[in-house]
Design an enzyme around this catalytic site. Structure first.
Site, PDB file in Angstrom:
ATOM      1  N   VAL A 139      84.127 -46.388  11.698  1.00 41.88           N
ATOM      2  CA  VAL A 139      82.784 -46.887  11.990  1.00 41.88           C
ATOM      3  C   VAL A 139      82.547 -46.933  13.504  1.00 41.88           C
ATOM      4  O   VAL A 139      81.506 -47.357  13.961  1.00 41.88           O
ATOM      5  CB  VAL A 139      82.539 -48.292  11.387  1.00 41.88           C
ATOM      6  CG1 VAL A 139      82.578 -48.237   9.869  1.00 41.88           C
ATOM      7  CG2 VAL A 139      83.555 -49.297  11.913  1.00 41.88           C
ATOM      8  N   ASP A 140      83.543 -46.504  14.280  1.00 41.05           N
ATOM      9  CA  ASP A 140      83.366 -46.486  15.733  1.00 41.05           C
ATOM     10  C   ASP A 140      83.350 -45.030  16.205  1.00 41.05           C
ATOM     11  O   ASP A 140      83.322 -44.117  15.402  1.00 41.05           O
ATOM     12  CB  ASP A 140      84.478 -47.289  16.423  1.00 41.05           C
ATOM     13  CG  ASP A 140      85.865 -46.791  16.010  1.00 41.05           C
ATOM     14  OD1 ASP A 140      85.958 -45.768  15.303  1.00 41.05           O
ATOM     15  OD2 ASP A 140      86.855 -47.430  16.394  1.00 41.05           O
ATOM     16  N   ASP A 141      83.362 -44.823  17.506  1.00 45.80           N
ATOM     17  CA  ASP A 141      83.274 -43.463  18.020  1.00 45.80           C
ATOM     18  C   ASP A 141      84.640 -42.795  18.125  1.00 45.80           C
ATOM     19  O   ASP A 141      85.043 -42.314  19.178  1.00 45.80           O
ATOM     20  CB  ASP A 141      82.550 -43.458  19.369  1.00 45.80           C
ATOM     21  CG  ASP A 141      81.078 -43.792  19.175  1.00 45.80           C
ATOM     22  OD1 ASP A 141      80.510 -43.315  18.171  1.00 45.80           O
ATOM     23  OD2 ASP A 141      80.517 -44.529  19.987  1.00 45.80           O
TER      24      ASP A 141
END
Ligand code: WT7
Length: 694
Positions: free
Chosen positions: A563-565
């Site tokens: 859910v992050d980069d």
């Protein structure tokens, strides 16, 4: 989430030419990036007959143990730890943790007060129990016909010689040693040699570039580097020593001096073809055989750091994840034993490279601690033919086979005859790790490779967790293709909503951990604040995994992706910020933005938007040069698959790049861009779309 966007990790010391910007961590909407690999394919439970020698053969067996592990973790883990040798016992209240920054420093301890040595437990202990002449490493070279067997006694002798050499050049307890090696037995031997004397190993994957290696050497302050003249991967030679030389030189430029380089002569690059720095460089084959084959072990505190392993996150430079000795040892051994049903003497093969955490826990430490025989494969899975893996399985009669979904998908794409022409009747358990596996690839692995006979353990975990966390146990409950199913002993997962509220029952959200497990990451090398900010600030009181997750009504967990980069390319973690910084260091580039896209084989590919300085035309030459820059600064595995020229990047008025839009444009979903009115220049979107494919 507000808490997330306020978070700004401190910039680590800058050692590269270019700067990796520390941007706030932000969590995209949950499920938005679920790998399409899992979407759209329906998973049904697959029951498999398997009798585990661990005695866990039903969900009820599991639940009895699991409940105890959560209610009395200190007692549960102490019972498991007693199989090992401890020079000094732990205190009764040996386990403690604080995951809540509001209550003070984040910390974890296991077996506090105790002293032990993991090399002693992985190697010497077996010799003392009469297993010295049993094989523990089965090495298979890049070319067919090259192989080597090492017994526990052989390994102890060689580890001791390397340890004595390390001591002779001034390495002692707490000093760090960088290891940049191909997959030869000497790689895990070097790791064990460090552990034997209490030195901290920092293994750097042989696919990393000189820049990446130098950054890791300097950050860890590794005064000694252990490398090889070269490495062989299919028909390619990797000039490891040449890359290490450049890395040492770059580190010197940034103010850190490497004192000694130990070089293993590998046949791919003979002695005569290696550049040499007199006084700094030593040939392994000259120096090591001269050393005494006895080296006393250094007893260390349970919490003494065992190793550093650098990993990428969504922001900043790679972080040096620090693992402890006692807790890591017990987690690595226990998970290996229960998940792979590994018993002394079993032939087990994990295809990971020692340069990644999987190689640490499930090629080196886990199998050795269990007294098993671990296959070490130097080559690549499709060389000389796509049958190579099954040929190796047949040759060594492999019982447990552990690999990455990307390898399953690439072999699935080949003719099944490559699999069926080799005898796989020795196989009992198959395993996957590193990324979600799509049910179709799962079924192929299950039916074609495993003949419908072997449970598949889809193990979810991370560099930071040190050991598998959510995973099936073979034979204890039906497999669910694409799902990691249930938490391992001592693991207490939670599903959180955007605001950090725990969700009950059937739910989808962000995966967090509520309680420490023995191999919990202890800190980030040299930056405890960054450690707390990265893992314990997003959701106060919980360890933040960075993954989205669904939980079914009966408690089974299915990971939906980051859910992050962070982009997961063939199971390798690539930080978007690092790739962007590498692209931006190119003279022609003003700015770059990188996103992931679904890729049939690799799981995710790298898609880069690049804006050029005025006066530079979009050209194939610049495109190639940009890709080359990334290969040089990070490594070949991080090279963008697509470069998309952009007249500018879509940014909010506060200057934040809207990657959500870029992810949609990358997969031609132009009608799903959503609200673009908050952009500083909404017109930029059309300009980017027009340049697609140019
Ligand atoms: C990330 C961790 C653990 C060793 C290899 C990777 C993804 C890992 C699974 C799985 C779905 C998985 C997660 C995780 N991941 N295993 N079984 N199913 N996703 O270690 O480089 O630290 O990467 O890999 O996104 O956060 P890593």
């Amino acid at each position: 989430a507000k808490a997330l966007s306020q978070l700004r990790p401190r910039q680590p010391p800058i050692l590269r030419r270019h700067v990796v910007r520390a941007a706030p961590i932000h969590v995209s909407s949950v499920g938005a990036r679920a790998t399409s690999a899992v979407q759209g394919e329906v998973a049904r439970a697959v029951p498999v007959e398997y009798h585990a020698r661990t005695g866990i053969n039903s969900r009820a067996d599991y639940e009895t143990l699991y409940n105890r592990s959560i209610q009395d973790p200190a007692g549960f883990w102490a019972d498991l730890a007693r199989q090992f040798h401890w020079e000094k016992p732990w205190r009764k209240d040996h386990m403690s943790f604080n995951f809540d920054r509001r209550k003070g420093q984040v910390s974890t301890t296991f077996f506090d007060g105790a002293r032990t040595n993991i090399c002693y437990n992985a190697v010497d202990r077996h010799i003392e129990q009469g297993r010295g002449s049993q094989p523990c490493f089965l090495w298979e070279g890049n070319d067919i016909g090259e192989d080597r067997v090492m017994t526990f006694s052989d390994v102890r002798d060689e580890v001791s010689r390397v340890a004595n050499w390390l001591k002779s050049v001034g390495i002692g307890k707490g000093d760090s040693v960088a290891i940049y090696m191909p997959m030869v037995c000497e790689l895990p031997i070097a790791m064990l040699a460090c552990a034997r004397i209490g030195a901290v190993h920092s293994v750097v994957f042989g696919g990393f570039s000189a820049e990446s290696l130098s950054q890791r050497i300097a950050d860890a302050k590794s005064k000694v580097v252990i490398t090889a003249s070269g490495g062989a991967r299919a028909k390619k030679v990797v000039p490891l020593k040449q890359i290490a030389d450049k890395a040492v030189q770059l580190a010197a430029g940034s103010g850190f001096q490497v004192e000694n380089v130990l070089v293993y002569e590998h046949k791919s690059v003979p002695k005569g073809e290696c550049a040499w720095t007199e006084g700094r460089d030593t040939w392994y084959q000259d120096a090591i055989p001269q050393q005494d084959r006895h080296c006393p072990v250094e007893w260390v505190d349970s919490e003494h750091p065992l190793f550093l392993l650098y990993t990428s996150g969504s922001t900043g430079n790679p972080k040096g994840v620090v693992h402890s000795t006692g807790g890591y040892m017990v987690s690595a051994a226990t998970t290996t034993r229960y998940i792979f049903d590994l018993q002394p003497g079993d032939v087990y093969w994990c295809t990971a490279d020692c340069g990644w955490i999987t190689g640490h826990s499930y090629l080196a430490y886990g199998p050795l601690l269990c007294g098993a025989q671990s296959v070490i494969f130097e080559g690549v899975p499709n060389y000389p033919t796509p049958a190579r893996c099954w040929q190796v399985v047949e040759k060594y009669k492999v019982r447990q086979f552990y690999t990455a979904p990307t390898l399953v998908r690439s072999l699935e794409a080949q003719d099944n005859k490559f699999v069926t022409q080799h005898d796989r009747s020795s196989l009992r358990i198959l395993g996957t790790v590193g990324e979600p596996i799509n049910p179709r690839a799962w079924m192929w692995f299950f039916e074609t490779v495993g003949e419908g006979r072997c449970p598949i353990v889809d193990t979810w975990w991370q560099t930071e967790t040190g050991a598998a966390m959510i995973t099936p146990l073979p034979g204890a409950w039906p497999c669910l293709p694409g799902s990691a199913t249930l938490p391992f002993f001592g693991v207490l997962p939670v599903i959180l909503d955007d605001k950090g509220k725990e969700l009950d029952g059937e739910a989808e959200g962000i995966l967090g951990m509520k309680q420490a497990w023995p191999s919990t990451i202890r800190t980030v090398k040299g930056d405890h604040k960054r450690f707390e900010e990265t893992y314990f600030s997003a959701f106060p009181g919980y360890y933040f995994t960075g993954d989205g997750c669904k939980r079914s009504a009966d408690g089974q967990y299915t990971i939906t992706g980051r859910v992050d980069d962070v982009i997961n390319v063939s199971g390798h973690r690539v930080g978007t910020a690092e790739v962007e910084a590498a692209l931006a260091s190119h003279g022609a580039c003003i700015e770059a933005a990188v996103v992931g896209f679904d890729h049939d084989i690799k799981g995710q590919g790298i898609y880069a938007y690049v804006t050029l300085h005025d006066g530079n035309d979009f050209s194939e030459d610049i495109r190639k040069d940009l890709v080359k820059t990334v290969r040089e600064q990070i490594g070949a595995f991080a090279a963008p698959d697509v470069i998309h020229w952009a007249p500018g990047l879509p940014k909010t008025r506060s200057g934040k790049i809207m990657r959500r839009i870029l992810r949609k444009i990358a997969v031609k979903k132009d009608d799903e861009l959503g609200d673009t009115s908050t952009l500083a220049d909404p017109g930029i979107v059309q300009g980017i779309i027009e340049l697609r494919g140019k």
